[in-house]
Design a protein around this motif. Sequence first.
Motif, PDB file in Angstrom:
ATOM      1  N   CYS A 433       0.832  -1.215   0.000  1.00  0.00           N
ATOM      2  CA  CYS A 433       0.000   0.000   0.000  1.00  0.00           C
ATOM      3  C   CYS A 433       0.861   1.258   0.000  1.00  0.00           C
ATOM      4  O   CYS A 433       0.518   2.263  -0.636  1.00  0.00           O
ATOM      5  N   MET A 434       1.960   1.218   0.725  1.00  0.00           N
ATOM      6  CA  MET A 434       2.855   2.367   0.757  1.00  0.00           C
ATOM      7  C   MET A 434       3.506   2.590  -0.595  1.00  0.00           C
ATOM      8  O   MET A 434       3.612   3.731  -1.075  1.00  0.00           O
ATOM      9  N   ARG A 435       3.957   1.526  -1.240  1.00  0.00           N
ATOM     10  CA  ARG A 435       4.637   1.656  -2.521  1.00  0.00           C
ATOM     11  C   ARG A 435       3.692   2.156  -3.613  1.00  0.00           C
ATOM     12  O   ARG A 435       4.057   2.990  -4.442  1.00  0.00           O
ATOM     13  N   ARG A 436       2.466   1.621  -3.601  1.00  0.00           N
ATOM     14  CA  ARG A 436       1.541   1.919  -4.692  1.00  0.00           C
ATOM     15  C   ARG A 436       0.731   3.183  -4.460  1.00  0.00           C
ATOM     16  O   ARG A 436       0.365   3.880  -5.407  1.00  0.00           O
ATOM     17  N   GLN A 437       0.386   3.455  -3.193  1.00  0.00           N
ATOM     18  CA  GLN A 437      -0.562   4.527  -2.912  1.00  0.00           C
ATOM     19  C   GLN A 437      -0.045   5.547  -1.907  1.00  0.00           C
ATOM     20  O   GLN A 437      -0.806   6.421  -1.484  1.00  0.00           O
ATOM     21  N   ASN A 438       1.242   5.411  -1.515  1.00  0.00           N
ATOM     22  CA  ASN A 438       1.792   6.333  -0.515  1.00  0.00           C
ATOM     23  C   ASN A 438       0.909   6.356   0.730  1.00  0.00           C
ATOM     24  O   ASN A 438       0.588   7.425   1.283  1.00  0.00           O
ATOM     25  N   LEU A 468      10.935   3.840   2.291  1.00  0.00           N
ATOM     26  CA  LEU A 468      10.710   3.553   0.875  1.00  0.00           C
ATOM     27  C   LEU A 468      11.941   3.829   0.020  1.00  0.00           C
ATOM     28  O   LEU A 468      12.004   3.372  -1.133  1.00  0.00           O
ATOM     29  N   ARG A 469      12.903   4.552   0.548  1.00  0.00           N
ATOM     30  CA  ARG A 469      14.144   4.799  -0.200  1.00  0.00           C
ATOM     31  C   ARG A 469      15.175   3.698   0.006  1.00  0.00           C
ATOM     32  O   ARG A 469      16.213   3.685  -0.668  1.00  0.00           O
ATOM     33  N   ASP A 473      15.053  -5.430   0.291  1.00  0.00           N
ATOM     34  CA  ASP A 473      15.215  -6.333   1.435  1.00  0.00           C
ATOM     35  C   ASP A 473      15.138  -5.574   2.753  1.00  0.00           C
ATOM     36  O   ASP A 473      14.570  -6.071   3.734  1.00  0.00           O
ATOM     37  N   GLU A 474      15.708  -4.375   2.783  1.00  0.00           N
ATOM     38  CA  GLU A 474      15.658  -3.570   4.000  1.00  0.00           C
ATOM     39  C   GLU A 474      14.229  -3.121   4.296  1.00  0.00           C
ATOM     40  O   GLU A 474      13.790  -3.101   5.445  1.00  0.00           O
ATOM     41  N   GLN A 475      13.506  -2.741   3.254  1.00  0.00           N
ATOM     42  CA  GLN A 475      12.106  -2.361   3.443  1.00  0.00           C
ATOM     43  C   GLN A 475      11.323  -3.500   4.088  1.00  0.00           C
ATOM     44  O   GLN A 475      10.576  -3.300   5.048  1.00  0.00           O
ATOM     45  N   GLU A 476      11.488  -4.688   3.540  1.00  0.00           N
ATOM     46  CA  GLU A 476      10.725  -5.833   4.033  1.00  0.00           C
ATOM     47  C   GLU A 476      11.127  -6.202   5.455  1.00  0.00           C
ATOM     48  O   GLU A 476      10.281  -6.628   6.248  1.00  0.00           O
TER      49      GLU A 476
END
Length: 558
Positions: A433-438, A468-469, A473-476
């Motif tokens: 949701c964060m990646r696609r819709q902020n 998000l930057r 792997d770090e994001q997950e």
Amino acid sequence: MNATPVMNFADRDPALRPLLDRVLAADDRARLEPHLAELGELAAGELDRQAALADAHPPRLVPYTPDGERVDEITFHPAHDRAAEIAYERFGLAAMSHRTGVLGWPTKVPHTVKYALSYLYVQSEFGMACPLSMTDSAARILRLFDPERYADEIAALSSTDPELRATGAMFMTEKQGGTDVGLTATVATDRGDHWTLSGKKWFASNPSADVILTLARVPGQGEGTRGLGMFLVPRRRPDGTRNAIRVDRLKDKLGSRSIASGEVTLDEAYATPVGELTAGFRQMAEMLNVSRLSNAMRATALMRRAVRESVDHARTRHVFGRPLFDQPLMRATLLPMILDTEAALHLVLESAARLTAADGGDAGARALVRVLTPLAKHTLCKRARSVTGEAMEVRGGNGYIEDRIDPRLVRDAHLGSIWEGSSNVIALDVLRCMRRQNAHATLADTYGRHPATADRWDLLRTKGDALLRLPQDEQEMRIGRYTDELTRAVMATLLHDQADHETRTTGDGRALLVARSYSALLDDPDPAALPRPALDHFAALADGGQVPLADLRETDRA
């Protein structure tokens, strides 16, 4: 001789009615009250007794008749049937989102009302909420994606008539691909006027459902989730014969024992497509999202029951000459349980209100509920495991014995973090949701306007942007903890919104004390960091009651 007072779970909930007073329209609130009172009494009395019986006498699979005919019937204890009658027929919990007139409503019942009533129901009977939710969700999916073809099925799924009503199920999990739905191996074959499905479903709850929605691979449609279509598999073919659905065995589950879950083989089972075959996974995702909100509601109900059991025990149990309820360490143990439970209820009803608005065409509400649902499912289901476990310990050795409800609460609580996606899967959905819709920015824009939580939201927005930057792997790796932080910030804001309302309309400071105490524990989980009035007015927090605003203003000046 005085009669024993009747217990009522609605009356014993210090947060439920004040919250409903704020979030519901006046007409809906007045219409709900008698049903709230009736179900609260049933949940504390008859339903509680029936639930205990159903849990102790789980369903049985009868694969054959005495003559050797394959029937795959599942038999239930009468207590299960009575609990089902209360849910489906008396209160229409699976019907009220789909047609007018249920419980006397002139319109479809708002989701807020449905979840408030379901929350009372689940405090006694957790298992039934699974087929109940799937029946509700199946009607929703058919209504959204194929209403004309399946008008009869929608009518049956949303009926409160015992002679007409049907139940629904969702068969998704396969042995080789539980979380990875793209590995689904069940194959669909076009037979002209219908399709047939062949494959094995590894974890199918309510396997005796009348209406089953499932995914199957459509030849030539591609790999992964792109190749999946959604199909309706009826328990009986149009000619009335039994469909080719074989229940291989029932699962011996840790919890949710009152309802059946099994391993199922589809052996050229009769099926018809739902919606666009190329959109099967997207359609099933809609069903999953609503079911996940139901999971969050169930977790909240388990927490409320656990808190009530703990508070009642602490009031009557004397240790070293004093009631446990009056001892500081026990208060410090119970207070986070009380606060988290109350915050959870706010999040569930907020999500329900946004879902009602989304169904009415509000695009902003739809974007919000898309992320609120996984947030609630992730955090509340995890917390329910802790709260129910803590409640068992509060009761001591008796809490470990099956004579009490504590073991059942613990067993059932663990299910919420598994069904409809484990916690890690849900956290990754938040990341999606964060990646696609902020989505984190949408949350900050929506809930960051309250002065009590604005700074927290500024930090979370910055933290989400930074996340998000990072490399994928770090994001997950980081998203699980960040998901919890987002959830708790939403709940803190909702508690402060309620506090503003109550201080303005009633002059009572209880909700303000709850909000401040919850925020204090977010900043520092050490009980010593709690506002002193939280322990001084502990009885009001535990059971309801007035907290003078003057006591809180003294704290402000200090």
